[in-house]
Write a protein that holds these residues in place. Structure first.
Motif, PDB file in Angstrom:
ATOM      1  N   ARG A 119      -1.706  65.410 -14.130  1.00 20.87           N
ATOM      2  CA  ARG A 119      -1.375  66.509 -15.033  1.00 20.87           C
ATOM      3  C   ARG A 119      -2.196  67.766 -14.755  1.00 20.87           C
ATOM      4  NH1 ARG A 119      -3.310  68.959 -19.433  1.00 20.87           N
ATOM      5  NH2 ARG A 119      -1.835  69.727 -20.965  1.00 20.87           N
ATOM      6  N   ALA A 120      -3.504  67.630 -14.608  1.00 18.02           N
ATOM      7  CA  ALA A 120      -4.368  68.799 -14.405  1.00 18.02           C
ATOM      8  C   ALA A 120      -3.994  69.548 -13.128  1.00 18.02           C
ATOM      9  CB  ALA A 120      -5.836  68.377 -14.370  1.00 18.02           C
ATOM     10  N   ALA A 121      -3.736  68.824 -12.065  1.00 18.62           N
ATOM     11  CA  ALA A 121      -3.355  69.471 -10.808  1.00 18.62           C
ATOM     12  C   ALA A 121      -1.988  70.147 -10.931  1.00 18.62           C
ATOM     13  CB  ALA A 121      -3.347  68.448  -9.676  1.00 18.62           C
ATOM     14  N   ALA A 122      -1.045  69.504 -11.622  1.00 18.12           N
ATOM     15  CA  ALA A 122       0.270  70.112 -11.824  1.00 18.12           C
ATOM     16  C   ALA A 122       0.161  71.380 -12.663  1.00 18.12           C
ATOM     17  CB  ALA A 122       1.221  69.118 -12.485  1.00 18.12           C
ATOM     18  N   GLN A 123      -0.648  71.335 -13.733  1.00 22.12           N
ATOM     19  CA  GLN A 123      -0.824  72.495 -14.617  1.00 22.12           C
ATOM     20  C   GLN A 123      -1.396  73.676 -13.834  1.00 22.12           C
ATOM     21  OE1 GLN A 123      -0.349  72.570 -18.315  1.00 22.12           O
ATOM     22  NE2 GLN A 123      -0.336  74.710 -17.787  1.00 22.12           N
ATOM     23  N   SER A 124      -2.306  73.409 -12.915  1.00 21.67           N
ATOM     24  CA  SER A 124      -2.937  74.493 -12.160  1.00 21.67           C
ATOM     25  C   SER A 124      -1.947  75.218 -11.248  1.00 21.67           C
ATOM     26  CB  SER A 124      -4.117  73.966 -11.340  1.00 21.67           C
ATOM     27  OG  SER A 124      -3.664  73.188 -10.250  1.00 21.67           O
ATOM     28  N   SER A 128      -2.302  58.703  -7.858  1.00 18.38           N
ATOM     29  CA  SER A 128      -2.277  58.645  -9.313  1.00 18.38           C
ATOM     30  C   SER A 128      -1.068  57.866  -9.802  1.00 18.38           C
ATOM     31  CB  SER A 128      -2.240  60.060  -9.896  1.00 18.38           C
ATOM     32  OG  SER A 128      -2.102  59.999 -11.298  1.00 18.38           O
ATOM     33  N   GLN A 129      -1.242  57.142 -10.885  1.00 14.24           N
ATOM     34  CA  GLN A 129      -0.131  56.431 -11.523  1.00 14.24           C
ATOM     35  C   GLN A 129       0.466  57.255 -12.661  1.00 14.24           C
ATOM     36  OE1 GLN A 129      -0.354  52.127 -12.067  1.00 14.24           O
ATOM     37  NE2 GLN A 129      -2.472  52.279 -11.357  1.00 14.24           N
ATOM     38  N   PHE A 130      -0.072  58.446 -12.896  1.00 12.33           N
ATOM     39  CA  PHE A 130       0.397  59.324 -13.965  1.00 12.33           C
ATOM     40  C   PHE A 130       0.952  60.599 -13.333  1.00 12.33           C
ATOM     41  CE2 PHE A 130      -2.633  56.436 -15.699  1.00 12.33           C
ATOM     42  CZ  PHE A 130      -2.069  56.061 -16.901  1.00 12.33           C
ATOM     43  N   ILE A 131       2.173  60.488 -12.774  1.00  9.94           N
ATOM     44  CA  ILE A 131       2.730  61.587 -11.975  1.00  9.94           C
ATOM     45  C   ILE A 131       3.985  62.202 -12.566  1.00  9.94           C
ATOM     46  CG2 ILE A 131       1.752  60.690  -9.835  1.00  9.94           C
ATOM     47  CD1 ILE A 131       4.634  59.698  -9.157  1.00  9.94           C
ATOM     48  N   ASP A 132       4.520  61.624 -13.644  1.00 11.81           N
ATOM     49  CA  ASP A 132       5.727  62.172 -14.250  1.00 11.81           C
ATOM     50  C   ASP A 132       5.318  63.007 -15.447  1.00 11.81           C
ATOM     51  OD1 ASP A 132       7.774  60.919 -12.580  1.00 11.81           O
ATOM     52  OD2 ASP A 132       6.956  59.069 -13.410  1.00 11.81           O
ATOM     53  N   HIS A 133       5.830  64.236 -15.511  1.00  7.34           N
ATOM     54  CA  HIS A 133       5.373  65.186 -16.516  1.00  7.34           C
ATOM     55  C   HIS A 133       6.546  65.823 -17.246  1.00  7.34           C
ATOM     56  CE1 HIS A 133       1.593  64.758 -14.412  1.00  7.34           C
ATOM     57  NE2 HIS A 133       2.180  65.153 -13.291  1.00  7.34           N
ATOM     58  N   LEU A 134       6.317  66.175 -18.503  1.00  8.14           N
ATOM     59  CA  LEU A 134       7.262  66.978 -19.267  1.00  8.14           C
ATOM     60  C   LEU A 134       6.700  68.384 -19.316  1.00  8.14           C
ATOM     61  CD1 LEU A 134       8.059  64.510 -22.148  1.00  8.14           C
ATOM     62  CD2 LEU A 134       9.568  65.221 -20.317  1.00  8.14           C
ATOM     63  N   VAL A 135       7.427  69.321 -18.728  1.00  5.29           N
ATOM     64  CA  VAL A 135       6.969  70.706 -18.622  1.00  5.29           C
ATOM     65  C   VAL A 135       7.868  71.581 -19.478  1.00  5.29           C
ATOM     66  CG1 VAL A 135       6.548  72.630 -17.041  1.00  5.29           C
ATOM     67  CG2 VAL A 135       6.171  70.278 -16.271  1.00  5.29           C
ATOM     68  N   VAL A 136       7.252  72.454 -20.276  1.00  5.17           N
ATOM     69  CA  VAL A 136       8.012  73.391 -21.103  1.00  5.17           C
ATOM     70  C   VAL A 136       7.527  74.805 -20.822  1.00  5.17           C
ATOM     71  CG1 VAL A 136       8.464  71.716 -22.932  1.00  5.17           C
ATOM     72  CG2 VAL A 136       6.432  73.176 -23.071  1.00  5.17           C
ATOM     73  N   ARG A 137       8.388  75.755 -21.147  1.00  4.28           N
ATOM     74  CA  ARG A 137       8.017  77.160 -21.005  1.00  4.28           C
ATOM     75  C   ARG A 137       8.254  77.845 -22.343  1.00  4.28           C
ATOM     76  NH1 ARG A 137      10.869  82.044 -17.886  1.00  4.28           N
ATOM     77  NH2 ARG A 137       9.154  83.508 -18.070  1.00  4.28           N
ATOM     78  N   ASP A 138       7.245  78.591 -22.790  1.00  2.49           N
ATOM     79  CA  ASP A 138       7.314  79.315 -24.062  1.00  2.49           C
ATOM     80  C   ASP A 138       7.695  78.395 -25.208  1.00  2.49           C
ATOM     81  OD1 ASP A 138       6.619  81.643 -22.716  1.00  2.49           O
ATOM     82  OD2 ASP A 138       8.715  82.125 -22.297  1.00  2.49           O
ATOM     83  N   ALA A 139       7.120  77.207 -25.228  1.00  2.00           N
ATOM     84  CA  ALA A 139       7.343  76.225 -26.286  1.00  2.00           C
ATOM     85  C   ALA A 139       6.076  75.389 -26.429  1.00  2.00           C
ATOM     86  CB  ALA A 139       8.533  75.341 -25.949  1.00  2.00           C
TER      87      ALA A 139
END
Length: 84
Positions: free
Chosen positions: A16-21, A48-59
């Protein structure tokens, strides 16, 4: 902000942290609870075993959870509440 024509390459098969960056401001990624099941269970390897993310924009995204699919897929389901 990105300029017109500028491309940014992001590998979201990461934590998550790497994706957010790799995201522009205004985007957010759901934060899974510390006791959540892995989104991509593996029995070996350093990835990592935690590679699926829910990404939102302006929410706002919250109450994220991972549901065990009992080996019907190589990924578990990820869901969350989204408020716009």
């Amino acid at each position: 902000m990105r300029r017109t024509g500028e491309r940014r390459s992001s590998d979201f098969t990461i934590d998550r942290a790497a994706a957010q960056s790799g995201l522009d401001p205004g985007f957010d990624i759901a934060d899974l609870p510390s006791d959540a099941l892995p989104t991509r269970p593996r029995t070996s390897g350093p990835k990592s075993q935690f590679i699926d993310h829910l990404v939102v924009r302006d929410a706002v995204v919250g109450d994220a959870a991972v549901q065990d699919v009992d080996a019907l897929s190589d990924h578990n389901l990820v869901y969350a509440a989204v408020t716009v």
